[in-house]
Write an enzyme that holds these catalytic residues in place. Sequence first.
Site, PDB file in Angstrom:
ATOM      1  N   CYS A  17       0.669  -1.265   0.113  1.00  0.00           N
ATOM      2  CA  CYS A  17       0.038  -0.062   0.120  1.00  0.00           C
ATOM      3  C   CYS A  17       0.920   1.210  -0.112  1.00  0.00           C
ATOM      4  O   CYS A  17       0.295   2.335  -0.140  1.00  0.00           O
ATOM      5  CB  CYS A  17      -0.856   0.006   1.151  1.00  0.00           C
ATOM      6  SG  CYS A  17      -2.410  -1.178   1.030  1.00  0.00           S
ATOM      7  N   LYS A  20       0.334   3.483  -3.157  1.00  0.00           N
ATOM      8  CA  LYS A  20      -0.872   4.429  -3.161  1.00  0.00           C
ATOM      9  C   LYS A  20      -0.116   5.851  -3.394  1.00  0.00           C
ATOM     10  O   LYS A  20       0.645   6.535  -2.667  1.00  0.00           O
ATOM     11  CB  LYS A  20      -1.528   4.502  -2.284  1.00  0.00           C
ATOM     12  CG  LYS A  20      -2.242   3.193  -1.686  1.00  0.00           C
ATOM     13  CD  LYS A  20      -3.103   3.135  -0.551  1.00  0.00           C
ATOM     14  CE  LYS A  20      -4.668   3.724  -0.658  1.00  0.00           C
ATOM     15  NZ  LYS A  20      -5.505   3.405   0.630  1.00  0.00           N
ATOM     16  N   THR A  48     -17.613  10.285  -0.342  1.00  0.00           N
ATOM     17  CA  THR A  48     -16.869  10.321   1.078  1.00  0.00           C
ATOM     18  C   THR A  48     -15.610   9.337   0.881  1.00  0.00           C
ATOM     19  O   THR A  48     -15.467   8.699  -0.092  1.00  0.00           O
ATOM     20  CB  THR A  48     -17.694   9.747   2.387  1.00  0.00           C
ATOM     21  OG1 THR A  48     -18.132   8.490   2.006  1.00  0.00           O
ATOM     22  CG2 THR A  48     -18.668  10.755   2.820  1.00  0.00           C
ATOM     23  N   ASP A  68      -8.565  -3.526  -5.132  1.00  0.00           N
ATOM     24  CA  ASP A  68      -7.330  -3.281  -4.625  1.00  0.00           C
ATOM     25  C   ASP A  68      -6.066  -3.984  -4.954  1.00  0.00           C
ATOM     26  O   ASP A  68      -6.383  -5.310  -5.307  1.00  0.00           O
ATOM     27  CB  ASP A  68      -7.288  -3.269  -3.056  1.00  0.00           C
ATOM     28  CG  ASP A  68      -6.642  -2.313  -2.300  1.00  0.00           C
ATOM     29  OD1 ASP A  68      -5.394  -2.253  -2.702  1.00  0.00           O
ATOM     30  OD2 ASP A  68      -6.940  -1.527  -1.295  1.00  0.00           O
ATOM     31  N   GLY A 139     -11.254 -12.966 -13.495  1.00  0.00           N
ATOM     32  CA  GLY A 139     -10.453 -11.880 -13.143  1.00  0.00           C
ATOM     33  C   GLY A 139      -9.897 -11.259 -14.831  1.00  0.00           C
ATOM     34  O   GLY A 139     -10.425 -11.607 -15.902  1.00  0.00           O
ATOM     35  N   ASP A 227     -10.570   0.761   7.560  1.00  0.00           N
ATOM     36  CA  ASP A 227      -9.098   0.113   7.778  1.00  0.00           C
ATOM     37  C   ASP A 227      -7.934   0.812   7.262  1.00  0.00           C
ATOM     38  O   ASP A 227      -7.991   1.867   6.547  1.00  0.00           O
ATOM     39  CB  ASP A 227      -8.997  -1.243   6.976  1.00  0.00           C
ATOM     40  CG  ASP A 227      -9.177  -1.278   5.389  1.00  0.00           C
ATOM     41  OD1 ASP A 227      -9.153  -0.060   4.998  1.00  0.00           O
ATOM     42  OD2 ASP A 227      -8.846  -2.185   4.756  1.00  0.00           O
TER      43      ASP A 227
END
Length: 349
Positions: A17, A20, A48, A68, A139, A227
Amino acid sequence: MTEAPLRLTELSHGGGCGCKIAPAVLTEMLSHMPAAQPFANLLVGTETADDAAVWRLNDEQALIATTDFFMPIVDDPYDFGRIAATNALSDVYAMGGTPIMALAIVGMPVNKLPLAAIGRILEGGAAVCANAGIPVAGGHSIDSPEPIYGLVALGIAHPDVIKRNRDAREGDVLVLGKPLGVGILGSAMKKGVLDADGYAQMIATTTRLNKVGPALAKLPDVHALTDVTGFGLLGHLLEVCRGAGLGATVEASALPVMPAAIPFAQQGIGPGAIARNLASCGDDVQFADGVEEWQRSVLADAQTSGGLLVACSPDTVDTVLATFRNGGFSDAAVIGRMHAGAAKVQVEK
């Protein structure tokens, strides 16, 4: 002379992450998005900074949808697959939902990475989905210059138990479910200074599914859930503050941190995302005298597959902690509270 085995993390410019886009940059990018059209059944959209989109199917069911993916945070292909899948499913749990199905997102440098290694990445992701009780039902894959893996995750929840990060209330207590320090340990691994115990700590937390999300969401006095991932604890708590129009206070000494991460943080080892996250927070985060530099780094450390952050009434804190611990989250801890005031975070010693 035997050629050294290929390291996954050598094939990408970032990992987990920490890949990001910085919050401030993302906000600027999204500012050019056209205004969302009203849809009566869209319970949670882009208005939001929530973890997933939510669509009401009927009076009893709402569909949760999220995606993600990222580049490797570890070199072991199987572990990379497990971490990426656990992280992707976390967004469903953070909304109070139960996953029902996943689709794989696969981008691999097929001319550089052995097909067997790619297969192990997919196996790791499938193993986590099996643990969650869901199939990888399809996928999409591409040939890409850097390895990328993740999931589209779909889940279900009752519309009345969906938890948004904007619904925290004045006086709510903040509880964090997993220890911090993932990005710091990942940086130590890349430098070759992380031992087996430190690696085990990192894998244990990043591959633990946040399955307690639905149980927490059903507690009547749990008001908000999110999270903690790439923006660090500070960045994601600021999203809660801005959504609710409240301030928050965090006790640095109360933070759960993986023991192996502390000495590395004290040495200044950590991902570049720490500086980016702190810069994005700007003046909306204030540190009291006595908060050490390494603690600031931990607060802004980019977490991959991090813990659930709960805002709940003081009367239900013991129930929230018991729910976490019954689910295997022994590090869950009270870290602060919400209060009236500007949407800022004050970090106390």
